[in-house]
Every structure is written in structure tokens, then in C-alpha cells.
Enzyme design. Structure first.
Site, PDB file in Angstrom:
ATOM      1  N   ASN A 108       0.821  -1.203   0.000  1.00  0.00           N
ATOM      2  CA  ASN A 108       0.000   0.000   0.000  1.00  0.00           C
ATOM      3  C   ASN A 108       0.861   1.260   0.000  1.00  0.00           C
ATOM      4  OD1 ASN A 108      -2.082  -1.820   0.140  1.00  0.00           O
ATOM      5  ND2 ASN A 108      -2.308  -1.634   2.361  1.00  0.00           N
ATOM      6  N   HIS A 125       5.872  -0.921  -2.854  1.00  0.00           N
ATOM      7  CA  HIS A 125       5.327  -0.225  -4.022  1.00  0.00           C
ATOM      8  C   HIS A 125       5.401   1.281  -3.850  1.00  0.00           C
ATOM      9  CE1 HIS A 125       2.782  -3.972  -5.271  1.00  0.00           C
ATOM     10  NE2 HIS A 125       4.042  -4.068  -5.651  1.00  0.00           N
ATOM     11  N   GLY A 217      -5.216  -9.000   3.613  1.00  0.00           N
ATOM     12  CA  GLY A 217      -5.873  -8.190   2.586  1.00  0.00           C
ATOM     13  C   GLY A 217      -5.130  -8.075   1.282  1.00  0.00           C
ATOM     14  N   THR A 218      -4.604  -9.210   0.780  1.00  0.00           N
ATOM     15  CA  THR A 218      -3.987  -9.154  -0.544  1.00  0.00           C
ATOM     16  C   THR A 218      -4.467 -10.324  -1.389  1.00  0.00           C
ATOM     17  OG1 THR A 218      -1.927  -9.090  -1.817  1.00  0.00           O
ATOM     18  CG2 THR A 218      -1.885 -10.344   0.256  1.00  0.00           C
ATOM     19  N   SER A 219      -4.756 -10.006  -2.649  1.00  0.00           N
ATOM     20  CA  SER A 219      -5.242 -11.063  -3.556  1.00  0.00           C
ATOM     21  C   SER A 219      -4.088 -11.873  -4.121  1.00  0.00           C
ATOM     22  CB  SER A 219      -6.021 -10.423  -4.712  1.00  0.00           C
ATOM     23  OG  SER A 219      -5.137  -9.606  -5.479  1.00  0.00           O
ATOM     24  N   ASN A 240      -3.370 -16.195   7.196  1.00  0.00           N
ATOM     25  CA  ASN A 240      -3.973 -15.307   6.201  1.00  0.00           C
ATOM     26  C   ASN A 240      -5.245 -14.691   6.752  1.00  0.00           C
ATOM     27  OD1 ASN A 240      -5.843 -14.634   3.791  1.00  0.00           O
ATOM     28  ND2 ASN A 240      -3.825 -14.886   2.882  1.00  0.00           N
ATOM     29  N   ALA A 256      -9.861  -7.193   8.333  1.00  0.00           N
ATOM     30  CA  ALA A 256      -8.634  -6.905   9.092  1.00  0.00           C
ATOM     31  C   ALA A 256      -8.925  -6.116  10.358  1.00  0.00           C
ATOM     32  CB  ALA A 256      -7.670  -6.123   8.198  1.00  0.00           C
TER      33      ALA A 256
HETATM   34  C1  BV8 Z   1       7.968  -5.281 -12.015  1.00  0.00           C
HETATM   35  C2  BV8 Z   1       1.131   1.195  -6.995  1.00  0.00           C
HETATM   36  C3  BV8 Z   1       9.821  -5.570 -13.410  1.00  0.00           C
HETATM   37  C4  BV8 Z   1       0.123   2.018  -7.643  1.00  0.00           C
HETATM   38  C5  BV8 Z   1       0.948  -1.105  -7.708  1.00  0.00           C
HETATM   39  C6  BV8 Z   1       5.263 -12.023 -13.238  1.00  0.00           C
HETATM   40  C7  BV8 Z   1       4.080 -12.618 -13.622  1.00  0.00           C
HETATM   41  C8  BV8 Z   1       3.036 -11.841 -14.106  1.00  0.00           C
HETATM   42  C9  BV8 Z   1       3.165 -10.437 -14.208  1.00  0.00           C
HETATM   43  C10 BV8 Z   1       4.337  -9.873 -13.828  1.00  0.00           C
HETATM   44  C11 BV8 Z   1       5.380 -10.651 -13.339  1.00  0.00           C
HETATM   45  N1  BV8 Z   1       6.421  -9.819 -13.026  1.00  0.00           N
HETATM   46  C12 BV8 Z   1       6.059  -8.548 -13.314  1.00  0.00           C
HETATM   47  C13 BV8 Z   1       4.801  -8.544 -13.798  1.00  0.00           C
HETATM   48  C14 BV8 Z   1       4.051  -7.355 -14.249  1.00  0.00           C
HETATM   49  C15 BV8 Z   1       3.339  -6.629 -13.112  1.00  0.00           C
HETATM   50  C16 BV8 Z   1       2.236  -7.467 -12.539  1.00  0.00           C
HETATM   51  O1  BV8 Z   1       2.395  -8.050 -11.485  1.00  0.00           O
HETATM   52  N2  BV8 Z   1       1.096  -7.504 -13.200  1.00  0.00           N
HETATM   53  C17 BV8 Z   1      -0.028  -8.231 -12.631  1.00  0.00           C
HETATM   54  C18 BV8 Z   1      -1.287  -7.371 -12.748  1.00  0.00           C
HETATM   55  C19 BV8 Z   1      -0.184  -9.538 -13.344  1.00  0.00           C
HETATM   56  N3  BV8 Z   1       4.263  -6.243 -12.064  1.00  0.00           N
HETATM   57  C20 BV8 Z   1       4.974  -5.122 -12.176  1.00  0.00           C
HETATM   58  O2  BV8 Z   1       4.935  -4.423 -13.161  1.00  0.00           O
HETATM   59  C21 BV8 Z   1       5.881  -4.765 -11.008  1.00  0.00           C
HETATM   60  N4  BV8 Z   1       7.156  -4.376 -11.530  1.00  0.00           N
HETATM   61  O3  BV8 Z   1       7.777  -6.449 -11.971  1.00  0.00           O
HETATM   62  O4  BV8 Z   1       9.058  -4.717 -12.621  1.00  0.00           O
HETATM   63  C22 BV8 Z   1      10.869  -4.748 -14.032  1.00  0.00           C
HETATM   64  C23 BV8 Z   1      12.184  -5.207 -13.968  1.00  0.00           C
HETATM   65  C24 BV8 Z   1      13.172  -4.458 -14.566  1.00  0.00           C
HETATM   66  C25 BV8 Z   1      12.866  -3.234 -15.203  1.00  0.00           C
HETATM   67  C26 BV8 Z   1      11.550  -2.779 -15.230  1.00  0.00           C
HETATM   68  C27 BV8 Z   1      10.543  -3.542 -14.647  1.00  0.00           C
HETATM   69  C28 BV8 Z   1       5.361  -3.546 -10.255  1.00  0.00           C
HETATM   70  C29 BV8 Z   1       4.040  -3.841  -9.628  1.00  0.00           C
HETATM   71  C30 BV8 Z   1       3.614  -2.651  -8.767  1.00  0.00           C
HETATM   72  C31 BV8 Z   1       2.435  -1.991  -9.382  1.00  0.00           C
HETATM   73  N5  BV8 Z   1       1.952  -0.960  -8.502  1.00  0.00           N
HETATM   74  N6  BV8 Z   1       0.577  -0.133  -6.888  1.00  0.00           N
HETATM   75  C32 BV8 Z   1      -1.069   2.163  -6.754  1.00  0.00           C
HETATM   76  O5  BV8 Z   1      -1.082   1.636  -5.630  1.00  0.00           O
HETATM   77  O6  BV8 Z   1      -2.010   2.803  -7.229  1.00  0.00           O
HETATM   78  S1  BV8 Z   1       0.132  -2.575  -7.687  1.00  0.00           S
HETATM   79  C33 BV8 Z   1      -1.351  -2.484  -6.862  1.00  0.00           C
HETATM   80  O7  BV8 Z   1      -1.786  -3.876  -6.709  1.00  0.00           O
HETATM   81  C34 BV8 Z   1      -1.338  -1.995  -5.429  1.00  0.00           C
HETATM   82  O8  BV8 Z   1      -0.034  -1.744  -4.925  1.00  0.00           O
HETATM   83  C35 BV8 Z   1      -1.952  -3.171  -4.678  1.00  0.00           C
HETATM   84  O9  BV8 Z   1      -1.634  -3.240  -3.354  1.00  0.00           O
HETATM   85  C36 BV8 Z   1      -1.361  -4.260  -5.434  1.00  0.00           C
HETATM   86  C37 BV8 Z   1      -1.756  -5.639  -5.140  1.00  0.00           C
HETATM   87  O10 BV8 Z   1      -3.130  -5.723  -5.008  1.00  0.00           O
HETATM   88  P1  BV8 Z   1      -3.724  -6.124  -3.553  1.00  0.00           P
HETATM   89  O11 BV8 Z   1      -3.064  -5.285  -2.540  1.00  0.00           O
HETATM   90  O12 BV8 Z   1      -3.613  -7.579  -3.377  1.00  0.00           O
HETATM   91  O13 BV8 Z   1      -5.202  -5.618  -3.684  1.00  0.00           O
HETATM   92  P2  BV8 Z   1      -6.417  -6.362  -4.395  1.00  0.00           P
HETATM   93  O14 BV8 Z   1      -7.473  -5.341  -4.629  1.00  0.00           O
HETATM   94  O15 BV8 Z   1      -5.903  -7.175  -5.548  1.00  0.00           O
HETATM   95  O16 BV8 Z   1      -6.922  -7.415  -3.282  1.00  0.00           O
HETATM   96  C38 BV8 Z   1      -7.514  -6.913  -2.094  1.00  0.00           C
HETATM   97  C39 BV8 Z   1      -7.707  -8.079  -1.152  1.00  0.00           C
HETATM   98  O17 BV8 Z   1      -8.205  -7.564   0.091  1.00  0.00           O
HETATM   99  C40 BV8 Z   1      -8.729  -9.101  -1.615  1.00  0.00           C
HETATM  100  O18 BV8 Z   1      -8.205 -10.406  -1.442  1.00  0.00           O
HETATM  101  C41 BV8 Z   1      -9.946  -8.870  -0.707  1.00  0.00           C
HETATM  102  O19 BV8 Z   1     -10.652 -10.062  -0.450  1.00  0.00           O
HETATM  103  C42 BV8 Z   1      -9.272  -8.375   0.541  1.00  0.00           C
HETATM  104  N7  BV8 Z   1     -10.090  -7.533   1.429  1.00  0.00           N
HETATM  105  C43 BV8 Z   1     -11.087  -6.674   1.084  1.00  0.00           C
HETATM  106  N8  BV8 Z   1     -11.558  -6.067   2.202  1.00  0.00           N
HETATM  107  C44 BV8 Z   1     -10.832  -6.525   3.254  1.00  0.00           C
HETATM  108  C45 BV8 Z   1      -9.889  -7.463   2.762  1.00  0.00           C
HETATM  109  N9  BV8 Z   1      -9.011  -8.096   3.558  1.00  0.00           N
HETATM  110  C46 BV8 Z   1      -9.051  -7.819   4.884  1.00  0.00           C
HETATM  111  N10 BV8 Z   1      -9.918  -6.929   5.423  1.00  0.00           N
HETATM  112  C47 BV8 Z   1     -10.813  -6.276   4.653  1.00  0.00           C
HETATM  113  N11 BV8 Z   1     -11.677  -5.407   5.220  1.00  0.00           N
END
Ligand code: BV8
Length: 270
Positions: A108, A125, A217-219, A240, A256
């Protein structure tokens, strides 16, 4: 979440016995602070596709072609962060530090763990509350009040006639500017950008040396952050906390803000 359940009691026992804890948090950690997650039903990525709004090239192209849509994205992203406060889950993690070594590794960018009192927080991040120059050179901190002013300015101009790219740039100047002599931006890792250092390297080391990791809280969809769980030692416990469940030996299905205070109290007392 049934606090009398066997899984809850086992999680509390493991946490009580732990000598080094990592709490790994995602967007769900801040949901009860009013910050929307990314992939839940009302999540940000459903309204604003990340390839157009969370990569730098995509964001710049969208800002020229659809400045109003980018303004809406920034309001949706920054508005809740500007007025967020730590929830009972953040505060419980901070309280845990009185009982054992705790490292927070967060995806976050909202700064809520530090505001709750956690002293070791790795923001892998980055953070919306820091402004950097070229090469991520730190320039200054950004207060929530300053963030709120940018959001208010965006809300004001977005409805004006002839709103276009120049007006968008002017409204976001405190957080983003690009030019020959000057460049600054939020210290946030967008898709396609490398992870924040030294936080990322420190996070890996902390996970490799913990005996209890609590994922909250991470997917687990974003890489390489989600791969941190592969670094957990074989004998360590992974708990978890997520209403939808997720990776980990012990599943505490609940929000959470409710489960963390109960777990910390059961493990360490009131
Ligand atoms: C990089 C900043 C390389 C912006 C964010 C390998 C495989 C596949 C893809 C890739 C890979 N390696 C790299 C990639 C590409 C990419 C990627 O991962 N794509 C995904 C979509 C497939 N990754 C990247 O680009 C990363 N960089 O790898 O660089 C590189 C090397 C050399 C040179 C250049 C580059 C960078 C990734 C960072 C992106 N930035 N955030 C912003 O925040 O606006 S990511 C963004 O998603 C947020 O940071 C967020 O936190 C993050 C992850 O999501 P979650 O936190 O899990 O949130 P989500 O909504 O998904 O889930 C919420 C969960 O909470 C759910 O499970 C829900 O049930 C639960 N919940 C809901 N309410 C509650 C709760 N839990 C508890 N209590 C509650 N009340």
C-alpha cells in the site's frame, strides 16, 4: 470470525510463540479506512484499467487523450488516501511491537502503518506521501492536507469548460511535473517499474528470517510482491486474514479491522 475456533486458537498460539513476525499487507488492510481495493467488486481496476492508468506510458497517453478520465482516476485514488486514518487493524499491528519484533511489508502507498505507530515499514510499491525527482531522488514529503488540496483542485477544474491536458497538469503540479529543467512525481511504483529499493531487498530478508508471517488483505496477484510468500522458511507459520481467504496454512476469514485486534489480544493480552 469465530474466536473460539481451533484455527483461531492455533493462530494465536503460533503468534504468541513467534520470535520474528512479518505482517505482509495489501489493499484490503486499508479497506476499513475508506480506501477502495483494486480487484474487489467496486475496485479501482474495474473502473480504471491498470494498463491505461497504472503504467507511466499509459497514464501519460490517457492524460493527453482523456484528461477528464485521468482526473477522475486521480480523484478516486488520492481522495480516500487524503482523508484516511489508521483503522483498528493498523493499530493492532503497531501494538504487537510491544511484545515482539515486527516488520511490516506493505504493497500500500497510503502511509497508514507508520501513522498507526509501526516503526519498521517496508513500502515495496512506494508511497503517495513522498515526492521524488529523476532517478527517484527524494525531494520532499507530502502531507494528507496537501494531497486533499490537489484533489479539491481537480474536482474544481474537472467540470470547467475546455478542461484539457494543460489544465490537468496545472491542477496536479504539486505532485507531478515534467519538463526540460524540472521533473517530480509521487514515489509510487507503477506497473512495469522496478520495485522500491532498499525496501524490496529488506522485505525479502525480513521474510527469509521470520518464523511467523501474517498476510492481510492481498489477492496475491501482483508480482513480484506475491512471490514474497515463496521466501517464507519451511518451518514458519503463515496466517492469512482476508474475508475471501488466500495463501497460508491458517485461514482467518474476516475483515482486518476485526480479526487483527482479536488475534493480537488473544496472543499477547489486552
Ligand atoms: C515489475 C502502486 C519488473 C500504484 C501497484 C510475473 C508474472 C506476471 C506479471 C508480472 C510478473 N512480473 C512482473 C509482472 C508485471 C506486473 C504485474 O504483477 N502484473 C499483474 C497485474 C499480473 N508487475 C509489475 O509491473 C511490477 N514491476 O515487476 O518490474 C521490471 C524489472 C526491470 C525493469 C523494469 C521492470 C510492479 C508492480 C507494482 C504496481 N503498482 N501499486 C497504486 O497503488 O495505485 S500494484 C497495486 O496492486 C497496489 O499496490 C496493490 O496493493 C497491489 C496488489 O493488489 P492487492 O493489494 O492484493 O489488492 P487487491 O485489490 O488485488 O486485493 C484486495 C484483497 O483484500 C482481496 O483479497 C480482498 O478479499 C481483501 N479484502 C477486502 N476487504 C478486506 C480485505 N481483507 C481484509 N480486510 C478487509 N476489510
Amino acid at each position: 470470525m469465530d474466536q473460539n475456533s481451533a484455527v483461531f486458537q492455533m493462530a494465536a498460539n503460533r503468534l504468541r510463540q513467534a520470535t520474528g513476525v512479518v505482517v505482509f499487507t495489501g489493499a484490503g488492510m486499508s479497506a476499513e479506512s475508506g480506501i477502495p481495493t483494486f480487484r474487489d467488486a467496486e475496485g479501482l481496476w474495474h473502473q480504471f484499467p491498470p494498463q491505461r492508468f497504472a503504467t507511466l506510458p499509459g497514464l501519460l497517453a490517457s492524460a493527453v487523450a482523456q484528461p477528464r478520465r485521468v482526473a477522475e482516476f486521480l480523484i478516486a485514488l488520492l481522495g480516500p488516501i487524503a482523508c484516511a486514518r489508521p483503522n483498528p487493524g493498523h493499530l493492532a499491528i503497531a501494538r504487537l511491537e510491544a511484545h515482539k519484533p515486527v516488520v511490516v511489508v506493505t504493497q500500500n502507498i497510503d502511509g497508514l502503518h507508520q501513522q498507526a505507530g509501526s516503526s519498521t515499514v517496508y513500502e515495496i510499491h512506494g508511497s503517495m506521501l513522498r515526492i521524488v525527482g529523476r532517478g527517484r531522488r527524494p525531494l520532499r514529503r507530502l502531507s494528507r492536507a496537501e494531497l486533499a488540496t490537489v484533489v479539491d483542485d481537480l474536482r474544481e477544474v474537472i467540470g470547467s469548460r475546455g478542461f484539457a491536458f494543460p489544465q490537468l497538469l496545472r491542477a496536479i503540479e504539486p505532485i507531478f511535473a515534467t519538463g526540460i529543467t524540472h521533473y517530480h512525481r509521487p514515489d509510487v511504483v507503477l506497473f512495469g517499474e522496478t520495485m522500491a529499493e532498499p525496501d524490496w531487498s529488506q522485505a525479502i530478508t525480513a521474510v527469509q528470517n521470520c518464523d511467523c508471517l501474517i498476510a492481510v488483505g492481498t489477492s496475491g496477484t501482483v508480482m513480484p510482491a506475491a512471490a514474497l510468500l515463496d521466501e517464507v522458511p519451511q518451518q514458519a507459520t503463515v496466517i492469512n486474514i482476508d474475508p475471501a481467504g488466500g495463501p497460508g496454512e491458517l485461514q482467518l476469514r474476516g475483515p482486518a479491522g476485526t480479526v487483527l485486534p482479536a488475534l493480537v489480544e488473544a496472543a499477547c493480552g489486552p
